[in-house]
Design a protein around this motif. Structure first.
Motif, PDB file in Angstrom:
ATOM      1  N   ALA A  95       0.776  -1.162  -0.256  1.00 14.30           N
ATOM      2  CA  ALA A  95       0.108   0.138   0.065  1.00 14.30           C
ATOM      3  C   ALA A  95       0.734   1.244   0.098  1.00 14.30           C
ATOM      4  N   LEU A  96       1.807   1.213   0.760  1.00 12.50           N
ATOM      5  CA  LEU A  96       2.759   2.387   0.657  1.00 12.50           C
ATOM      6  C   LEU A  96       3.586   2.582  -0.297  1.00 12.50           C
ATOM      7  N   MET A  97       3.961   1.645  -0.913  1.00 11.66           N
ATOM      8  CA  MET A  97       4.666   1.655  -2.399  1.00 11.66           C
ATOM      9  C   MET A  97       3.655   2.163  -3.490  1.00 11.66           C
ATOM     10  N   SER A  98       2.406   1.924  -3.163  1.00 12.15           N
ATOM     11  CA  SER A  98       1.628   2.502  -4.543  1.00 12.15           C
ATOM     12  C   SER A  98       1.316   3.971  -4.179  1.00 12.15           C
ATOM     13  N   VAL A  99       1.488   4.477  -2.875  1.00 13.00           N
ATOM     14  CA  VAL A  99       1.349   5.685  -2.567  1.00 13.00           C
ATOM     15  C   VAL A  99       2.558   6.570  -2.992  1.00 13.00           C
ATOM     16  N   LEU A 100       3.574   5.820  -3.017  1.00 13.27           N
ATOM     17  CA  LEU A 100       4.828   6.715  -3.299  1.00 13.27           C
ATOM     18  C   LEU A 100       5.536   6.361  -4.883  1.00 13.27           C
ATOM     19  N   PRO A 101       5.485   6.980  -5.584  1.00 13.59           N
ATOM     20  CA  PRO A 101       5.972   6.464  -6.955  1.00 13.59           C
ATOM     21  C   PRO A 101       7.520   6.172  -7.036  1.00 13.59           C
ATOM     22  N   LYS A 102       7.712   5.211  -7.900  1.00 17.69           N
ATOM     23  CA  LYS A 102       9.055   4.334  -7.976  1.00 17.69           C
ATOM     24  C   LYS A 102       9.784   5.498  -8.264  1.00 17.69           C
ATOM     25  N   ALA A 103       9.370   6.599  -9.211  1.00 12.71           N
ATOM     26  CA  ALA A 103      10.384   7.628  -9.551  1.00 12.71           C
ATOM     27  C   ALA A 103      11.236   8.474  -8.448  1.00 12.71           C
ATOM     28  N   VAL A 104      10.173   8.482  -7.436  1.00 12.61           N
ATOM     29  CA  VAL A 104      10.551   8.991  -6.195  1.00 12.61           C
ATOM     30  C   VAL A 104      11.403   8.265  -5.162  1.00 12.61           C
ATOM     31  N   GLY A 279       1.071  27.181 -10.530  1.00 13.72           N
ATOM     32  CA  GLY A 279       1.581  26.136 -11.041  1.00 13.72           C
ATOM     33  C   GLY A 279       0.714  25.015 -11.107  1.00 13.72           C
ATOM     34  N   VAL A 280       0.618  24.340 -12.301  1.00 13.80           N
ATOM     35  CA  VAL A 280       0.001  23.199 -12.597  1.00 13.80           C
ATOM     36  C   VAL A 280       0.745  21.867 -12.665  1.00 13.80           C
ATOM     37  N   ALA A 281       0.537  20.840 -12.150  1.00 18.47           N
ATOM     38  CA  ALA A 281       1.446  19.669 -12.368  1.00 18.47           C
ATOM     39  C   ALA A 281       0.527  18.679 -12.979  1.00 18.47           C
ATOM     40  N   VAL A 282       1.117  17.627 -13.782  1.00 16.03           N
ATOM     41  CA  VAL A 282       0.466  16.649 -14.465  1.00 16.03           C
ATOM     42  C   VAL A 282       1.137  15.389 -13.906  1.00 16.03           C
ATOM     43  N   LEU A 283       0.335  14.478 -13.483  1.00 16.01           N
ATOM     44  CA  LEU A 283       0.848  13.032 -13.179  1.00 16.01           C
ATOM     45  C   LEU A 283       0.036  12.245 -14.273  1.00 16.01           C
ATOM     46  N   HIS A 284       0.876  11.383 -15.033  1.00 16.16           N
ATOM     47  CA  HIS A 284       0.245  10.148 -15.841  1.00 16.16           C
ATOM     48  C   HIS A 284       1.198   9.231 -16.292  1.00 16.16           C
ATOM     49  N   SER A 285       0.764   8.305 -17.184  1.00 16.35           N
ATOM     50  CA  SER A 285       1.715   7.149 -17.296  1.00 16.35           C
ATOM     51  C   SER A 285       2.675   7.359 -18.631  1.00 16.35           C
ATOM     52  N   HIS A 286       2.308   8.571 -19.071  1.00 26.32           N
ATOM     53  CA  HIS A 286       3.162   8.910 -20.332  1.00 26.32           C
ATOM     54  C   HIS A 286       4.608   9.636 -19.800  1.00 26.32           C
ATOM     55  N   LEU A 287       4.445  10.314 -18.629  1.00 27.88           N
ATOM     56  CA  LEU A 287       5.614  10.816 -18.273  1.00 27.88           C
ATOM     57  C   LEU A 287       6.875  10.120 -18.093  1.00 27.88           C
ATOM     58  N   SER A 288       8.157  10.637 -18.454  1.00 19.53           N
ATOM     59  CA  SER A 288       9.423   9.662 -18.043  1.00 19.53           C
ATOM     60  C   SER A 288       9.457   9.763 -16.862  1.00 19.53           C
ATOM     61  N   SER A 289      10.517   8.864 -16.374  1.00 16.16           N
ATOM     62  CA  SER A 289      10.703   8.877 -14.585  1.00 16.16           C
ATOM     63  C   SER A 289      11.183  10.287 -14.438  1.00 16.16           C
ATOM     64  N   GLY A 290      11.849  10.962 -14.867  1.00 16.20           N
ATOM     65  CA  GLY A 290      12.687  12.218 -14.501  1.00 16.20           C
ATOM     66  C   GLY A 290      11.631  13.035 -14.411  1.00 16.20           C
ATOM     67  N   GLU A 291      10.676  13.161 -15.487  1.00 18.79           N
ATOM     68  CA  GLU A 291       9.427  14.249 -15.277  1.00 18.79           C
ATOM     69  C   GLU A 291       8.691  13.802 -14.122  1.00 18.79           C
ATOM     70  N   ARG A 292       8.074  12.587 -13.787  1.00 15.07           N
ATOM     71  CA  ARG A 292       7.528  12.133 -12.674  1.00 15.07           C
ATOM     72  C   ARG A 292       8.044  12.530 -11.411  1.00 15.07           C
ATOM     73  N   HIS A 293       9.265  12.510 -11.242  1.00 13.33           N
ATOM     74  CA  HIS A 293      10.056  12.766 -10.013  1.00 13.33           C
ATOM     75  C   HIS A 293      10.012  14.488  -9.965  1.00 13.33           C
ATOM     76  N   ASP A 294      10.101  15.164 -11.071  1.00  7.95           N
ATOM     77  CA  ASP A 294       9.987  16.795 -10.780  1.00  7.95           C
ATOM     78  C   ASP A 294       8.827  17.074 -10.454  1.00  7.95           C
ATOM     79  N   GLN A 295       7.759  16.402 -11.249  1.00 11.00           N
ATOM     80  CA  GLN A 295       6.493  17.015 -10.990  1.00 11.00           C
ATOM     81  C   GLN A 295       6.204  16.715  -9.492  1.00 11.00           C
TER      82      GLN A 295
END
Ligand code: ADP
Ligand code: ZN
Length: 738
Positions: A95-104, A279-295
């Motif tokens: 459960a914790l791992m789904s809360v916290l993205p792998k990229a982070v 600031g508007v952030a997006v989170l979805h599956s097409h982001l690269s891992s780096g983009e996801r981390h930064d967002q």
């Protein structure tokens, strides 16, 4: 006495472990901190989830290091993970791992550091200029910098005539500085938008907004179910509610189904709030891992105060949340397919409850679960029954495509639909033709003996793909050539049953040789750019006819589309799932929502072999309430959700007998729990009895007391070793029963 921290390490065990907090680290170990701890003979990264009160008797190992400067995980997300672990009967770590993205979580997760070149002076001092006379590359670099301004060393080094060495030379002469700097991996970098202004809302929209505001101000906000017909301006209501949230200094979370997360949608939000600099952030599956981390880090640092994202964005680490919007709340893509199998809409409702913020669930066709809650008074129902600006709902025609004579070829595109499309082409309007199935022709069936070509690994029919000239399995990607004659009886040639998007496209090209036709399905739309480009061309009128799968059914707004055709409404009715009727109804309502969104009234043509089916008739009359009432009655009489809840336990394995045996044993253990008001059925073979060479068996639990059931089921599944070749999954509130 030293304090104690309870830590969940990143291993898939359902346990938290206690550690002593060394005095030197005392101030840094906060709730949610990321720490390094000793674990058996290893060291692991983990997260502090609790500070237990009762002192531990034995001796504890110490926390070794604090890896995050401050609370890495907001406390609310720890609570949410704990709730998920209980409700979905999953290990806390999962459960914790789904809360916290792998990229982070990754050990190397960090903002990208690159070298940045900046001038230190405007003019070249004379003696430097003299000394540089022979350094041509340096002179060229200097000239480039003067004209184009600062940049990344890696890019500047590529410019003809100025190598990286030349730039370093300039740095040695103290003309430029070269320094490491964070490069934001910003998915919007090349997508500027113009600011949009709020629409003046109609009375229905105003009433909806004021209901949402009331809940926002309430001590204990209720969930608002916003049912608005397609084109009624739900998005405008969200936007104005969010504007209020922002002016209160709070933040907003907007969930949309992955498939609806088009550039169009994101742009709406950015355009409205670009002037506020929030600031508007997006989170979805097409982001690269780096983009996801930064967002994620921007959100966590409070630099982005609006988040738009798909399913997992429900865990966005926003502080001071003011509203959660779940658009198209009925969509099944909100359900996660892997453990813990959470439903993002339900998690959003729980998060809203924990944080005491208003949650708005929006849809033209709310799920029966949500509608039922509204009828019971648990949710607040608000309706938008009119399209904006006097737009009219389309006229729906049902086309019966049963063949009248025996031996007639099945109708692919009915003459009336062909006529209707022709009329659109003549008037320079557009049409969308929709089919809920990929491929050219669905399955290969022998007209003589009835033999259907099946996947050897999965018990489903193979699909014929004309372009590739292959038969392909949609579940395991198995493919093979097309046999010339039936392998069973030798009859030739084989006949194609059903029809896919490719075949429809082909038929349309034949019927309308000069029309500009594009096809859109997951076969030819790999990658977000192909998708955005086709939609862009369609919006600009460069395409007349768009043919596609459900990819084109949702949320798109094209004012010049005045005709929608549904090639075969019945396909989805044949799926062995009690929600089949609901799905067909929702789908027809959604696709017809694509028609007539401009000034001209739209038409919808639905081809079917069961013209009197209630899902089709209610959709024809745009009668959500009528559909929902009769469907709820049906669900009540059969003890289906939302009246009772399901838990689905599935076992998968290569050995049929063994898989069944393991599940039988488990079913016995479940039986011994004497769960309250719960009925257990199975094990029985799953409707798709085999996928990827694995047999599948299911046990169904049906209960009135889900909250009492899952916490008791949970221990049976935790830290448990199943035989190596058997996989057991547990899915609470499953949406996919196959
Ligand atoms: P829905 O999500 O309910 O299908 P949208 O929010 O996409 O509908 O709205 C449809 C269109 O109507 C959008 O282009 C939107 O900008 C516009 N619109 C929304 N509210 C109003 C209004 N009050 N007056 C005029 N146009 C509006
Ligand atoms: Zn297969």
């Amino acid at each position: 006495m030293a304090r104690i921290a309870r830590v969940v390490p990143e291993v898939s065990l359902d346990r938290a472990f206690d550690y002593a907090i060394p005095e030197a680290l005392d101030a840094q170990v906060t709730l949610g901190a990321k720490v390094r701890v000793p674990f058996k003979s290893r060291q692991l990264v983990g997260y502090v989830v609790e500070f237990p009160k009762e002192p531990f008797a034995g001796s504890l190992k110490p926390i070794l290091e604090v890896l995050s400067a401050r609370a890495f995980l907001p406390a609310i997300l720890i609570d949410l993970a704990q709730w998920m672990a209980q409700y979905y009967a999953a290990p806390l770590t999962v459960a914790l791992m789904s809360v916290l993205p792998k990229a982070v979580r990754r050990a190397d997760a960090a903002f990208k550091q690159r070298l940045w070149v900046e001038p230190l002076t405007d003019v070249l001092p004379e003696e430097t200029a003299a000394a540089m006379k022979k350094a041509r590359a340096q002179l060229a670099a200097w000239e480039h910098l003067r004209q184009n301004g600062p940049g990344w060393l890696a890019d500047l080094g590529q410019i003809p005539g100025c190598s990286a060495a030349a730039w370093r030379g300039l740095a040695e002469r103290n003309l430029v500085s070269i320094q490491a700097r964070t490069q934001d991996r910003d998915p919007f970098l090349h997508a500027p938008v113009a600011e949009s202004t709020p629409h003046e809302m109609n009375p229905e929209q105003l009433a909806a907004l004021s209901a949402i505001r009331e809940e926002m101000d309430a001590e204990k906000p209720r969930v608002v179910l916003l049912r608005g017909v397609t084109g009624s301006g739900k998005t405008e209501v969200y936007l104005q509610a969010i504007a209020r949230v922002l002016s209160l200094g709070k933040s907003a979370l907007v969930l949309v189904p992955e498939i609806a997360l088009t550039p169009q949608t994101v742009e709406h939000f950015r355009a409205r709030f670009i002037g506020r600099k929030v600031g508007v952030a997006v989170l979805h599956s097409h982001l690269s891992s780096g983009e996801r981390h930064d967002q994620w880090q921007h959100i966590r640092a409070g630099r982005a105060r609006i988040v738009i994202g798909a399913r997992s964005a429900v865990f966005a680490p926003l502080d001071d949340l003011g509203i959660i919007v779940v658009d198209e709340e009925h969509e099944h893509s909100y359900k996660q397919e892997e453990s813990p199998h959470y439903h993002a809409r339900d998690v959003a409702v729980m998060r809203g409850h924990l944080e005491r913020v208003a949650v708005v669930l929006g849809s033209a066709t709310p799920s029966l679960e949500s509608y039922h809650h509204a009828k019971e008074g648990k949710y607040r129902l608000v309706e938008l029954l009119q399209r904006v600006e006097e737009g009219q709902m389309p006229v729906t025609h049902i086309l019966d495509i049963r063949s009248t004579k025996k031996g007639d070829a099945p109708v692919l595109v009915a003459p009336r639909l062909i006529e209707a499309i022709q009329a659109r082409l003549d008037r320079q309007e557009q049409a969308i033709i929709f089919l809920n199935r990929r491929g050219y022709s669905s399955s290969l069936q022998c007209p003589q003996c009835g033999q259907v070509e099946m996947c050897p690994n999965c018990s489903v029919a193979l699909t014929f793909h004309r372009q590739a000239g292959k038969l392909r399995c949609h579940l395991c990607d198995f493919s093979s050539g097309v046999p010339q004659a039936c392998p069973q009886c030798g009859f030739a040639p084989y006949k194609y049953a059903g029809s896919g998007t490719e075949k429809v496209e082909h038929a349309l090209v034949e019927a309308f040789p000069t029309a500009r036709i594009a096809r859109m399905d997951s076969d030819n739309m790999r990658g977000k750019d192909a998708y955005a480009k086709t939609l862009g061309d369609f919006a600009e009128g460069k395409i007349d006819l768009l043919v596609g799968t459900q990819m084109i059914a949702k949320g798109l707004h094209f004012p010049r589309v005045t005709c929608v055709g549904v090639i075969n409404a019945d396909l989805a009715l044949q799926i062995p799932d009690f929600r089949a009727g609901e799905r067909v109804f929702q789908l027809l309502m959604q696709v017809s929502g694509r028609s007539g969104r401009g000034q001209v009234r739209g038409e919808v043509f639905v081809q079917t072999r069961v013209p009197f089916h209630p899902s089709i008739q209610f959709a024809r009359h745009h009668d959500y309430t009528g559909f929902a009432e009769q469907e709820l009655e049906f669900r009540r009489s059969l003890h289906y959700p939302p009246y009772e809840r399901f838990v689905l336990v599935t076992a998968r394995g290569r050995n049929e007998e063994k898989t069944l045996y393991v599940l039988e044993q488990l079913a016995k253990e479940i039986g011994k729990l004497n769960l309250p008001e719960t009925e257990i059925t199975g094990p029985s073979p799953a409707p798709i009895a085999r996928i990827e060479e694995r047999y599948r068996f299911q046990v169904f639990l049906r209960t009135r007391r889900i909250m009492a059931v899952t916490p008791r089921l949970r221990p049976l599944f935790m830290d448990r070793a199943w035989p190596d070749d058997i996989r057991i999954t547990l899915d609470v509130d499953p949406v996919d029963l196959l």
